[in-house]
Every structure is written in C-alpha cells, then in structure tokens.
Design an enzyme around this catalytic site. Structure first.
Site, mmCIF file in Angstrom:
data_model
loop_
_atom_site.group_PDB
_atom_site.id
_atom_site.type_symbol
_atom_site.label_atom_id
_atom_site.label_comp_id
_atom_site.label_asym_id
_atom_site.label_seq_id
_atom_site.Cartn_x
_atom_site.Cartn_y
_atom_site.Cartn_z
ATOM 1 N N HIS A 109 35.460 48.030 44.679
ATOM 2 C CA HIS A 109 35.510 46.599 44.337
ATOM 3 C C HIS A 109 34.092 46.118 44.054
ATOM 4 O O HIS A 109 33.367 45.716 44.958
ATOM 5 C CB HIS A 109 36.134 45.800 45.485
ATOM 6 C CG HIS A 109 36.374 44.353 45.162
ATOM 7 N ND1 HIS A 109 35.422 43.381 45.353
ATOM 8 C CD2 HIS A 109 37.459 43.721 44.646
ATOM 9 C CE1 HIS A 109 35.901 42.209 44.983
ATOM 10 N NE2 HIS A 109 37.137 42.382 44.553
ATOM 11 N N ASP A 273 44.772 42.317 46.352
ATOM 12 C CA ASP A 273 43.838 42.080 45.259
ATOM 13 C C ASP A 273 44.478 42.371 43.915
ATOM 14 O O ASP A 273 44.283 41.638 42.939
ATOM 15 C CB ASP A 273 42.583 42.937 45.451
ATOM 16 C CG ASP A 273 41.426 42.479 44.575
ATOM 17 O OD1 ASP A 273 41.394 42.867 43.394
ATOM 18 O OD2 ASP A 273 40.571 41.711 45.060
#
Length: 967
Positions: A109, A273
């Site tokens: 990420h 996410d």
C-alpha cells in the site's frame, strides 16, 4: 490427577522423580509419598536424629519474559495488536509494533512513493478497541496524520479507547512513534458508541441490480498507479463492477495467501481497502491534478460479520467529497456498513509531520556550580566583543580567529578548549562561528566547548562544570544555563496533506516575480517547477553564474514555458552586489519582485585542520555574501517570502565541512535577524536530497551512504522535500531543519555514546553501563566495554592481544563504512583500498580513541595502513609488551598469502549455498581456529614438515588441506 505410592528403593528415587517430572510436563500431576520397609515395628533409633527435611521436586511453571500476562496485560488476539490493558475507568489501551518486515502485505500500500498505513487499518483497529470496551459502533473517526512505514524501521502503536462521556460516547485515539523516538504522533481521533447497529434486512434485489451497466476493469490498477496509488498484489482485490448513474456495485476478493489470516480480523484491511477502491469507478469525487484522495473522516461504521474473504460492494455518493458503502457477503448477507467516508486530497508528496524540526533551548538538567578561587586552566578564546563590521566581514573575522585558535590548540595539546561568543540569536556572524565550531567538535569529540554568554567572567567560572556535564554547546545568560535540543516544528497541517483550498494555500502573488539564485541548478530548477505547479507563479527570474550556458538551463526554460510560466535566465553572481542590484532594478514594475529563494552555494570539503581562511572565504562568498546582498537590496521591497536554502551541516555540524557549515550558519542567523526586524524570512536547513544535485552528484553511492549514515539521516525524495518547502513557508518559524532521521540508527548511536547532543531529546536510550560503554553494539568486541579492554588484553598472550586488537580495528572500520564486519577490510588489506578518505579517517580515529581511551592522530589509518599494522600500533600505545619475534605472525607471510583469499571465497560460497551449515561447518570452523592458534604461536604441526616463514603459497595451501582433511 494420577496418584500413586512410590516406595523408596535404593537407586530408584532419581528415576522415579524424573518420571514424575516428565508426567508433570505432559500435564499429569503425581502425588507421591516415600515409605520405609522394615522387618519389625519402627523404633526411635530408625528415625533421623534431625528435623525432617523437605525438598520440592516439582517443576515450577515458567513464564516467558515477554508473556503479556506476566506484565499485567492480556493478549489482544488480533494480528496487528500485541497486548491490551483494561483501565480502571472502563477504558482500554492496546499496544503493538508495526513494520513491513513483520507484516509484509502492508508494503503493498504505497501512495505517492511512500508506504502508508491504509486508512482501513485504522478503521479495523478502532473497531477492535470498540469490541473490547463494549462500544462496537464507530460514531466518527478522523485521520489527522498519515502513518508512514519504512522498509527498515518499525513503529510503536498505541490504540486507546477512553471511558464514556456524558453523551455515552467513548473517545478513541491512535498514536505512533518510530522505534527509539521520544515523541508520539497522534494519527486518529474518534468516538465509539454502544452497538452494534442492527444489520439491515436484505432487500432481495438481484445481483447486479437492474439497469447497472458493466464496467471494464482492465487496466484499473495501472490507472491508479499513474494517479499515485501503487498497489501491490495484496491490495489488488477488485473483480467485476457495474455502474448506474453515480452508484457503483463491485465484487472484491482477498488474495488467497491472506485467507488464513482473515479469521483474525473483524474485516481484513486489504479486503476493505479493495472495497473502497471501487468508489473510484464513479462514486468518489475526482482528485485534482497532482493530488490523490485518501480517507479522512468516517462516520456510522458498524461490523455485522467477521472473517470475510470476499465481498459485494455498493458505493454511492452522499455529499460533497463523501461516499457511503454497504458491504455484504457473496450470498447477500450484511457484513458491514459505512454511513459516510469523506475523502480529502494528499499532495503528491510524503507526509512532513516527522521531518521538520527547530532548535529549542532547554535548562541543563543539573545546574552547573561556579568554581570559586583558582579555576583549572582551560584555554579560552573570547569572541564576545562586537567587531563593528558588517555581517559578512564580521563572519570572516570571527570564523578566521576561531579557526586559527582551534587549529593551534588541537595539534599541540590534549586538554579541553573553550570558545566564548555573544548570543547568536539574531547575529549571522556569530551563528557562523557556532556552526564552524560544531563541525570541529564532531572531528575532535570532547575537546571543544562552545558557550554563548552575556558575561564572559560568569561563563569562565562555570566552565569546569560545563565540561563535566559533557554538553559541548551551552548558553549562559543571567547566570542561567540552557542547552540546545532539536524538537519537532509545529506544522499547521501536521498530516502533510493539502487540506486547505488552493486560494488558502497561496502565499505568493502569481502575477509577481520570484527570483531564484542558483536557479538553473538541480534544486533551483525543482523549486521553480514547484512554484509554477503548486503556487501558480507565472514570472521567474533565474540567476546563474553561467546563465543559459548552464547545463539544463534551456530545457528548464522550455519546461516552464510549457506550464504557462515565463522564465528569464540571467548570468549573474549574487555575491556581486552591483550585478545583483542591476538585475533587481531591471524587474518591470508591472510584475514586481514578490519573493526570493536563495539556493546558490558551493563546497570545498576538508578536515578541520586542513581548512584555511581562503577556503572559508570561497564558501562564505557564495552563501553568505549573496544572502546579505539580497537582504540589503530587498529590505524596502514588499516581499511575501524570503527563503534561504541552508544545510543541516550548519545546524548539526558536519565533519569535513566546517567552512560549508559556517556559511550555512550565517544564513540561519540572517533569517532570525530579518524575523526580529519584522521582515519575512525562513532558512531551511536541508538534510540530504536523494536526487543528486551539483553539490552531491560527485559523491557517488559510497559518499552519499556515508553522509546518510554519519548523521543517521535518510535522503529526502523530491516530493518529500517539496512538501517540506511548503510546510516551512506555513510555519512562520525563521529557521528549520528539514530531514528524515533514522531513529533506529540514532538509538544505536545513543547506546554507543556517539549521538549528537542536539538529538538527545528525540530518542530514548538506556543509560550506558559497563557492559555497553565504549564500542558500538554492532562490534563483536563490545561485550565488555572500554574500561575492561585493558583487562581483557592483559589476560591474553601477545598473539591473542593482537587478534583482539585486529578485531577491534576491523569492527570499527565496518561501523564507519556502514558495513558488516564480514564485508569490511581484511587484516592485511589497506584502508585506502576499501574507500577510506580524510573524513572516514577522522571518524575511525574518534572511534578507536573512545574504545581504547588513548589520544590518536587524525592520520592514524594512513600512518598504519592495514588493520594488522594499526592493531600493532594500538598495542604499543597501550603499553603492552610486544610479542617475541618467534611467536609473532610473520607479516611477510600474512602479506603473501593470496591462497587465504581463495579459501575465504570458497567458504563464503559454500555458506551461501547452504553447504557450509551443520556439524561439518562447525567442525571446520573449530579446526581452522585451532590451526590459527598454532600458526600464531609459530609452532608447526608435528605432521607438517613446513617452515612457515619460507613456505610457498602451494605449501601453505597444502597445509590447510591437510588440517581440514581435504587432501
């Protein structure tokens, strides 16, 4: 419980006890009673004549030192949390340590070049804390500052849920700090309420819903990467998607490798996410050019089911910049809902909350006591009397006097030295002296003490106490003593996010002219582009001594023109006052000068004892003279910004750069002077930029690594540095240090006694003890510390002493070069061959002087060019008896054994393939050690008819083969 009666038979008790112990380990408790067997009744004479002795044979339960229960905590039972402690007021605090090494999937990420902890992780941690205190619904959660994860370091995490307030809501906070750091950063503020909310009933609508059109998701992650979101495999969970108007439906799934871990989460952050990513297909607002959107505020979040590995997502806009989400499992059953998620832009740069610092004066922990009567003699240079010269001339006078004084005494004496100055608060010349002396202190630790004072007599009386306090720099004013410490600067938006509207960010007039000295250089060009892109500047005046003939100047002008900005490149030297005045005077009144950025500079590196007034003058000219001329020529101009590009060398000192440090110290003093006069000014002392500039491009990888390692600094990426530039303009502070610090390295420096005193407030380190004082923890010889080194040497024979000192030299070289001991200089290899220069030589000298407690010259590694030669010199300086020539290894032999290099390479290759592991490797290592001992004692093995002093390479290698059983 198994119970039995065990008779005491001769020879059997130990076996029985062992059996009982084994059963106990297996969870079976055995009670046993020893009995005695007699032919008749027990008589008094058969009994012991002393009181019965009792000895407990049962194994006591052993608690591991890191067992949370032993520390008063409970296990958090969550993959990202370590332990939880319930508080008496009904709240709870979770503790953890996060890193990409421990949780590799977090490294997938990345946003704008930095690995950020996903907002979904903050949400997951908040919900876990809510379950602990019986408040399972998240009323609101605001992410105040992103959390950056480094590839090398971890961060300590605290998640706290407080007691309920009058409205029944419980406050929630998430803090972090880098390993070894002293200060905490708050990332999250929120409130929990009792819940959970009732799960919504399934409406039975078919999937996908009628009227929803399929969306092609091919290239979705590639497009996100172009926008600044670099998602790795763990976060690439989007599958099919559909859109109807501004509503989006999507299917997301967790990477199969993470399925096993999903059961430990409420909702795995990588899966959540991916669900949030689906909003980018039409439900989320579009980001402006050069920005990316990140989760900012959550509200109305409830979790209805845990452990999901796949989700159906329904995302729809609910207001300006916000999106709601309904998450169900593949069968349509509710998993979670998010009432509203507000997204806000992050500029395409890394957060700045942990990279901008200022210097603060704090009281000395133990107030020094003035010495009455005759004080110990300490050479003192008093520079407190004003020179009456203009600032640049005063700087040359004061730094020149300090240079001459220190050079004379550093080469002729051993004791401490003192330099007294006036307060440098708003005096550029005195600040130049302070920066010069700070660099000299790094090259000659514990020798020089710098004191700024309003009373030389009072300061002189305090000198013995100040020297004993091991504070190389202090301020004595009105009898009160303070010392400088680096603290984090207050950034109005500590998150580093561009949360203000564009019109709120504008502090520069886009219709005015911005003058940049060094404007065609690497840093000047980057700033010029940034001012155009972020501040809308349309008129740039770029000063360069070579003008358009400078490398890249024409390309820079073309690039700025393509962005709609006009850039004029002028060949002029800011240090030439008349030329600079002509340039400023020629600026058209229709686009007046509104901002100045002074980014020009030059280097002339060399150790302190090699500096000269001429070398000082050359560096001061580019930095100090140019800045002073800009100050004088624009004093009556209505400027919005006056930015000076200083260097961390001036703030922290820099070994080998005393002249450069002095020039940058002048800039810092000038910024404070302007600030005191009500004029705009900020001097940004930059740490190392990763992008090579005209000043650093010639260093190469080794030089850059040395600069980073010597100050425990990391190179700033260009986006990070430009974000820090913006933040510096917003703080209102006159002087700032902009750098990324390696807190793990700082902690090691603190443990080894090498930490720059300015940084002592930023890290927490255990006090030095006999077991760790002296050598750095990385050194294999550091176990006993400096004060025990003589004892260790005294316990060895001459050969052993030399081996220990060689190990000390090699480990010190590894530390200085930033290498492991295995890859650094070999015993007979020259220091020059592995890259030692004058700067690393000074650091090596300082390290060995600290380890041995003896004074050593700065040219140590050049006078004794190999570890063996240097170790011999140290042995002689320590007063140890030299080995008899018959028992000392022949240097000619050691120097003429290339076969040993072959053996070393062979063993290294075997180890890398796994062949060197196991009992065979241990046996070989033991035999090599035994052989080395016999060689050092110059005793030839009985079965080897070899004269080691005259043996050929082939004979020596044959001897090795014989000893290792390879022949």
């Amino acid at each position: 419980m198994a119970t039995g009666t065990l008779r005491r038979d001769d020879g059997g008790l130990d076996r029985l006890l062992l059996s009982a112990a084994e059963l106990h380990v297996r969870g079976i408790t055995v009670d046993w009673t020893p009995t005695y067997s007699h032919a008749g009744p027990v008589r008094p004479a058969d009994l012991p004549t002393y009181a019965f002795q009792h000895k407990r044979y049962w194994l006591e339960p052993v608690t591991a030192p890191n067992d949370p229960a032993a520390l008063g905590f409970a296990a958090a039972e969550h993959p990202l949390l370590g332990a939880v402690v319930d508080l008496p007021d009904g709240g709870a605090v979770f503790t953890s340590r996060l890193s990409t090494a421990r949780h590799p999937w977090l490294a997938d990420h990345a946003v704008s070049g930095s690995v950020l902890l996903p907002g979904a992780v903050f949400l997951e941690l908040a919900l876990r804390a809510g379950r602990e205190v019986g408040a399972g619904t998240l009323d609101e959660l605001v992410i105040e500052a992103p959390l950056t994860l480094s590839g090398r370091d971890g961060v300590q995490l605290r998640v706290s849920a407080g007691a309920p307030g009058a409205d029944g809501r419980r406050p929630l906070h998430v803090h972090s700090r880098a390993d070894g750091a002293a200060e905490w950063t708050r990332h999250v503020e929120g409130h929990l309420v009792q819940g959970p909310l009732k799960a919504p009933e399934s409406d039975g609508e078919p999937w996908p819903p009628p009227g929803a059109e399929p969306i092609a998701t091919d290239g979705f992650y590639e497009r996100l990467a172009d926008a600044g979101y670099a998602y790795g495999p763990a976060f690439r969970g989007l599958g099919s998607a559909w859109r109807r108007g501004s509503e989006v439906w999507a299917e997301v799934a967790l990477q199969s490798e993470l399925h096993a871990a999903a059961a430990g989460f409420g909702l795995h952050p990588a899966l959540l996410d991916a669900a949030l990513q689906a909003a980018n297909l039409g439900a989320a607002p579009a980001a402006e050019a050069g920005h990316v959107l990140l989760p900012f505020a959550w509200s109305g979040v409830a979790l209805h089911a845990t452990g999901a590995t796949a989700l159906r997502v329904h995302a729809r806009p609910t207001g300006t910049g916000s999106v709601s989400f309904a998450l169900t499992d593949p069968a349509g059953r509710p998993v979670a809902e998010i009432g509203a998620l507000v997204l806000r832009p992050l500029a395409s740069s890394a957060p700045v909350s942990d990279a901008l610092f200022r210097v603060e004066r704090i009281p000395l922990s133990a107030p020094p006591v003035p010495v009455s009567g005759e004080a110990p003699v300490t050479p003192v240079l008093d520079l407190t009397v004003a020179t009456g010269l203009a600032a640049p001339a005063a700087a040359r006078d004061l730094t020149g006097r300090a240079l001459a004084y220190l050079q004379q005494h550093l080469t002729t004496g051993d004791g401490p030295l003192a330099v007294l100055t006036a307060d440098p608060a708003d005096d550029p010349a005195t600040e130049a002296v302070h920066s010069l002396v700070r660099s000299a202190q790094l090259e000659h630790p514990a020798r020089i003490h710098l004191v700024a004072t309003d009373s030389p007599a009072a300061a002189s009386a305090l000198l013995p106490s100040l020297i004993a306090a091991a504070e190389p720099q202090s301020y004595v004013r009105d009898g009160r003593v303070t010392v400088p410490r680096l603290v984090r600067a207050h950034v109005p938006d500590a998150s580093g996010t561009t949360t203000a509207a564009p019109e709120e960010k504008q502090v520069l007039d886009p219709d005015g002219t911005v003058l940049i000295t060094g404007g065609t250089g690497t840093l000047g060009g980057l700033v010029a582009r940034h001012l155009v892109a972020e501040f809308g500047i349309r008129h740039l005046l770029l000063l360069s001594r070579r003008g358009l003939d400078a490398d890249g100047a024409a390309d820079l002008v073309a690039a700025l023109d393509a962005e709609g900005a006009g850039a004029e490149v002028v060949a002029a030297d800011a240090a030439d006052r008349e030329a600079l005045a002509a340039v400023i005077g020629a600026i058209p009144p229709g686009r007046p000068l509104t901002a100045v950025v002074h980014a020009a500079g030059t280097l002339d590196d060399g150790v302190f004892t090699a500096q000269t007034p001429e070398r000082l003058d050359a560096v001061l000219r580019a930095k100090a003279d140019g800045a002073w001329h800009l100050h004088e020529l624009t004093r009556e101009v209505d400027l919005a910004a006056f930015v000076l590009f200083s260097s961390g060398a001036g703030t922290l000192g820099s070994a080998g750069q005393a002249n450069y440090a002095a020039a940058n110290g002048f800039l810092d003093g000038l910024a404070r002077l302007r600030h005191s006069q009500g004029l705009p000014a900020v001097s940004v002392a930059w740490g190392l930029w990763s992008q090579a500039s005209g000043l650093t491009g010639r260093l190469g990888e080794a030089g850059l690594a040395r600069l980073e390692g010597s100050g425990a600094q990391r190179g700033l990426t260009t986006p990070e540095a430009l974000a820090l530039f913006d933040a510096a303009l917003a703080t209102g502070e006159p002087t700032l240090l902009a750098t990324r610090l390696d807190y793990a390295a700082l902690r090691l420096q603190a443990a080894g006694g090498d930490l720059n005193p300015l940084l002592r407030g930023l890290v927490r380190a255990a006090p030095r003890t006999t077991a760790t004082a002296g050598l750095a923890p990385a050194d294999p010889t550091a176990a006993d510390g400096r004060d025990s080194l003589p004892r260790r040497l005294a316990a060895l024979d001459a050969a052993g002493q030399l081996r220990l000192l060689v190990d000390l030299v090699r480990s010190s070289a590894a530390y200085v070069l930033g290498q492991s001991v295995d890859e650094t200089v070999r015993a007979t290899q020259t220091f020059k061959d592995v890259g030692f220069d004058s700067l690393t030589a000074v650091r090596m000298r300082n390290r060995l002087a600290e380890a041995t407690g003896i004074r050593l010259t700065a040219t140590l590694v050049f006078d004794h060019p190999t570890p063996t030669a240097l170790a011999t010199h140290l042995r002689d300086r320590l007063g140890l008896s030299a080995a008899d020539s018959a028992t000392e290894p022949s240097r000619e032999l050691l120097a003429d054994l290339p076969e040993l290099d072959r053996l070393e390479a062979s063993l290294a290759a075997a180890a890398s393939t796994g062949a060197g592991r196991g009992p065979a490797a241990a046996r070989i290592a033991a035999r090599l050690a035994a052989l080395a001992d016999r060689w050092t004692a110059a005793t030839v093995p009985e079965d080897a008819d070899v004269d080691l002093d005259t043996a050929s390479d082939d004979e020596i290698f044959q001897l090795l083969d014989n000893e290792l059983g390879l022949s």
